[in-house]
Structure formats: structure tokens, C-alpha cells
Design a protein around this motif. Structure first.
Motif, mmCIF file in Angstrom:
data_model
loop_
_atom_site.group_PDB
_atom_site.id
_atom_site.type_symbol
_atom_site.label_atom_id
_atom_site.label_comp_id
_atom_site.label_asym_id
_atom_site.label_seq_id
_atom_site.Cartn_x
_atom_site.Cartn_y
_atom_site.Cartn_z
ATOM 1 N N ASN A 1 6.029 15.106 4.567
ATOM 2 C CA ASN A 1 4.751 14.475 4.222
ATOM 3 C C ASN A 1 4.919 13.120 3.543
ATOM 4 O O ASN A 1 3.958 12.564 3.012
ATOM 5 C CB ASN A 1 3.919 15.406 3.323
ATOM 6 C CG ASN A 1 4.621 15.741 2.011
ATOM 7 O OD1 ASN A 1 5.723 15.272 1.756
ATOM 8 N ND2 ASN A 1 3.985 16.549 1.186
ATOM 9 N N MET A 2 6.146 12.591 3.565
ATOM 10 C CA MET A 2 6.404 11.298 2.935
ATOM 11 C C MET A 2 6.732 10.207 3.942
ATOM 12 O O MET A 2 6.648 9.017 3.636
ATOM 13 C CB MET A 2 7.549 11.423 1.920
ATOM 14 C CG MET A 2 7.251 12.344 0.757
ATOM 15 S SD MET A 2 8.577 12.376 -0.471
ATOM 16 C CE MET A 2 8.465 10.704 -1.114
ATOM 17 N N GLU B 1 0.823 -1.209 0.000
ATOM 18 C CA GLU B 1 0.000 0.000 0.000
ATOM 19 C C GLU B 1 0.860 1.264 0.000
ATOM 20 O O GLU B 1 0.591 2.206 -0.760
ATOM 21 C CB GLU B 1 -0.919 0.010 1.231
ATOM 22 C CG GLU B 1 -1.980 -1.092 1.254
ATOM 23 C CD GLU B 1 -1.423 -2.465 1.611
ATOM 24 O OE1 GLU B 1 -2.096 -3.463 1.282
ATOM 25 O OE2 GLU B 1 -0.321 -2.529 2.207
ATOM 26 N N SER B 2 1.889 1.294 0.840
ATOM 27 C CA SER B 2 2.732 2.488 0.914
ATOM 28 C C SER B 2 3.534 2.669 -0.367
ATOM 29 O O SER B 2 3.778 3.802 -0.802
ATOM 30 C CB SER B 2 3.670 2.415 2.127
ATOM 31 O OG SER B 2 4.634 1.388 1.985
ATOM 32 N N ALA B 3 3.950 1.561 -0.989
ATOM 33 C CA ALA B 3 4.686 1.656 -2.252
ATOM 34 C C ALA B 3 3.787 2.213 -3.353
ATOM 35 O O ALA B 3 4.208 3.065 -4.147
ATOM 36 C CB ALA B 3 5.228 0.289 -2.649
ATOM 37 N N THR B 4 2.551 1.738 -3.407
ATOM 38 C CA THR B 4 1.600 2.236 -4.403
ATOM 39 C C THR B 4 1.375 3.731 -4.225
ATOM 40 O O THR B 4 1.316 4.487 -5.212
ATOM 41 C CB THR B 4 0.252 1.492 -4.277
ATOM 42 O OG1 THR B 4 0.466 0.106 -4.521
ATOM 43 C CG2 THR B 4 -0.753 2.027 -5.277
ATOM 44 N N GLN B 5 1.284 4.168 -2.980
ATOM 45 C CA GLN B 5 1.097 5.585 -2.698
ATOM 46 C C GLN B 5 2.322 6.392 -3.109
ATOM 47 O O GLN B 5 2.207 7.482 -3.688
ATOM 48 C CB GLN B 5 0.813 5.781 -1.206
ATOM 49 C CG GLN B 5 0.426 7.199 -0.810
ATOM 50 C CD GLN B 5 -0.902 7.638 -1.385
ATOM 51 O OE1 GLN B 5 -1.788 6.827 -1.609
ATOM 52 N NE2 GLN B 5 -1.037 8.929 -1.630
ATOM 53 N N ALA B 6 3.509 5.866 -2.820
ATOM 54 C CA ALA B 6 4.749 6.589 -3.101
ATOM 55 C C ALA B 6 4.977 6.788 -4.591
ATOM 56 O O ALA B 6 5.396 7.865 -5.035
ATOM 57 C CB ALA B 6 5.937 5.844 -2.477
ATOM 58 N N VAL B 7 4.694 5.761 -5.383
ATOM 59 C CA VAL B 7 5.014 5.841 -6.810
ATOM 60 C C VAL B 7 4.037 6.724 -7.582
ATOM 61 O O VAL B 7 4.282 7.037 -8.752
ATOM 62 C CB VAL B 7 5.072 4.438 -7.466
ATOM 63 C CG1 VAL B 7 6.125 3.581 -6.792
ATOM 64 C CG2 VAL B 7 3.718 3.744 -7.420
#
Length: 230
Positions: free
Chosen positions: A181-182, A106-112
Motif C-alpha cells: 500500500n506504499m 505530494e507523495s512525500a507529504t503523504q509518505a511522511v
């Protein structure tokens, strides 16, 4: 002979971003910085990711015959530093800033979501030009594509986790900007709890981009931490 400090840049970055910090630290340290594979104009290799970047760091230690080194890792650079410390005893201390440790699908999807070359060219062309100049002669879009794949991979299988972090038995400071914010305070403190000799440092007013932090304050903290007897 001065103690050694090594500065590691973040994802989509280059060593040039750390030159102002390097200049401030040079009075008290022999300071080194490097471009990770595929960054800052450095050629791509067969591999691209945390393990490859950790090897880049190890190669610097070998080439310069460095020992008992202190490392500042910004963002991804902090992840690389701690990963390298798992197997290299030449690393004495680490201070990270804005390093994301809480990787999941989930966090990877948000980051990219922020790593879309087309949208960057359209909405922030000045940033696209900065990336172009930073990574030439390599194509910044290719750097971004590789970075996206790396993040997705980290989301599926994080390299650093509670089981291996406990093996990093050197002093570590996990730093985070209060306006970052990351990266969250929660994920940063989870790493602090897993590391045997670690503390959390919150920097008021710091945002995620290295260009938006108080370099003088950061340099002072690095100097104090690196020179303090363990």
C-alpha cells in the motif's frame, strides 16, 4: 568461488531484518548485508540520504574487494542500489522489492504522515520498542527525523528519473507486492520502461513490510535471477 549477493535494507530498517534471507541465499552465494549510516546502531555522519547510503555500499565493495555483485534492495535499498549502479560498474544485477520511485512533493507529504514518533509511541508502542532496539545506541526518533527530511528532499528533487535511469544498462527486476500500500504498479512500471534491461515482477500476497513477504519464494527468485547468464 561463489558469486556475490548483497542485501540492502529499507528506510528505518537494519541489516538484521535481512538475516533470514541471507541464510537462505548463503548456500549459493557469498552474502553480505550492511547497515546504512545512522541505521541499526551505526553512527550518524554529516550526511544522511540516498547519496550517503550509496557511498556506504561503494565502501563495502572497496573494503571487501568485491566485483560483479548482485544486489537485492528492499524498499529504499532498491533506490540506493540503482543510484549506485549509475556510476559503479561492479554492480552486475539488481532486484528491487517495494521500492518507491514516484517521488513528488505530494507523495512525500503523504509518505511522511506515517513518520510521527509521538503517534507511533502512542498508538503502536510495540513498534516503537522494536525501532528502539533496532537502532540503539542511536535514537530511533532521530533516525525518523532524518528519514522524513530525506523524503521531503526526494519529493522536491528525485535523484532517479527517466533521463539517468536509461544509463543503468544492467539486468534489473522491479518487484512489487500485490498488497503493497506504499508503492504503486504505475510508478514501478514507469521505471521498468525507463531502464534498458528491466522487467516487472508482481508478487501475489506480498505486503510492504519485509517481515510480511514469503522469504523462501523471494530467495528462489533471487537465486534464479542472479545465477542466470545474462
Amino acid at each position: 568461488m561463489k558469486p556475490v549477493a548483497i542485501l540492502l535494507h529499507g528506510a528505518m530498517g537494519s541489516e538484521k531484518q535481512l538475516f533470514p534471507l541471507k541464510q537462505l541465499l548463503s548456500e549459493n552465494f557469498d552474502v553480505y548485508a550492511l547497515n546504512f549510516t545512522g541505521h541499526g546502531g551505526k553512527a550518524f555522519g554529516e550526511e544522511f540520504g540516498i547519496e550517503r547510503f550509496s557511498e556506504d555500499l561503494v565502501q563495502l565493495l572497496d573494503q571487501k574487494n568485491l566485483n560483479n555483485v548482485n544486489i537485492f534492495g528492499y524498499s529504499m535499498g532498491g533506490y540506493v542500489a540503482i543510484n549506485a549502479a549509475l556510476s559503479d560498474s561492479r554492480i552486475a544485477k539488481i532486484l528491487t522489492l517495494g521500492t518507491k520511485f514516484g517521488w513528488s512533493p505530494e507523495s512525500a507529504t503523504q509518505a511522511v504522515k506515517m513518520f510521527d514518533p509521538g503517534k507511533i509511541e502512542e498508538k503502536v508502542p510495540a513498534f516503537a520498542e522494536t525501532l528502539k532496539l533496532m537502532h540503539q545506541p542511536q535514537d530511533w526518533k532521530e533516525v525518523m527525523t532524518h528519514t522524513t527530511k530525506m523524503m521531503i528532499s526526494l519529493g522536491k528533487s528525485p535523484i532517479l528519473h527517466s533521463k539517468n535511469l536509461k544509463e543503468v544498462k544492467i539486468p534489473v527486476i522491479i518487484g512489487l507486492g500485490a498488497e503493497d500500500n506504499m508503492v504503486s504498479v504505475h510508478e514501478s512500471k514507469e521505471v521498468v520502461n525507463a531502464l534498458p534491461q528491466s522487467e516487472f515482477q508482481l508478487y501475489e500476497g506480498f505486503k510492504h513490510p519485509i517481515e510480511q513477504v514469503d522469504i523462501s519464494l523471494l530467495a528462489n527468485d533471487l537465486t534464479e535471477f542472479f545465477l542466470k547468464e545474462s
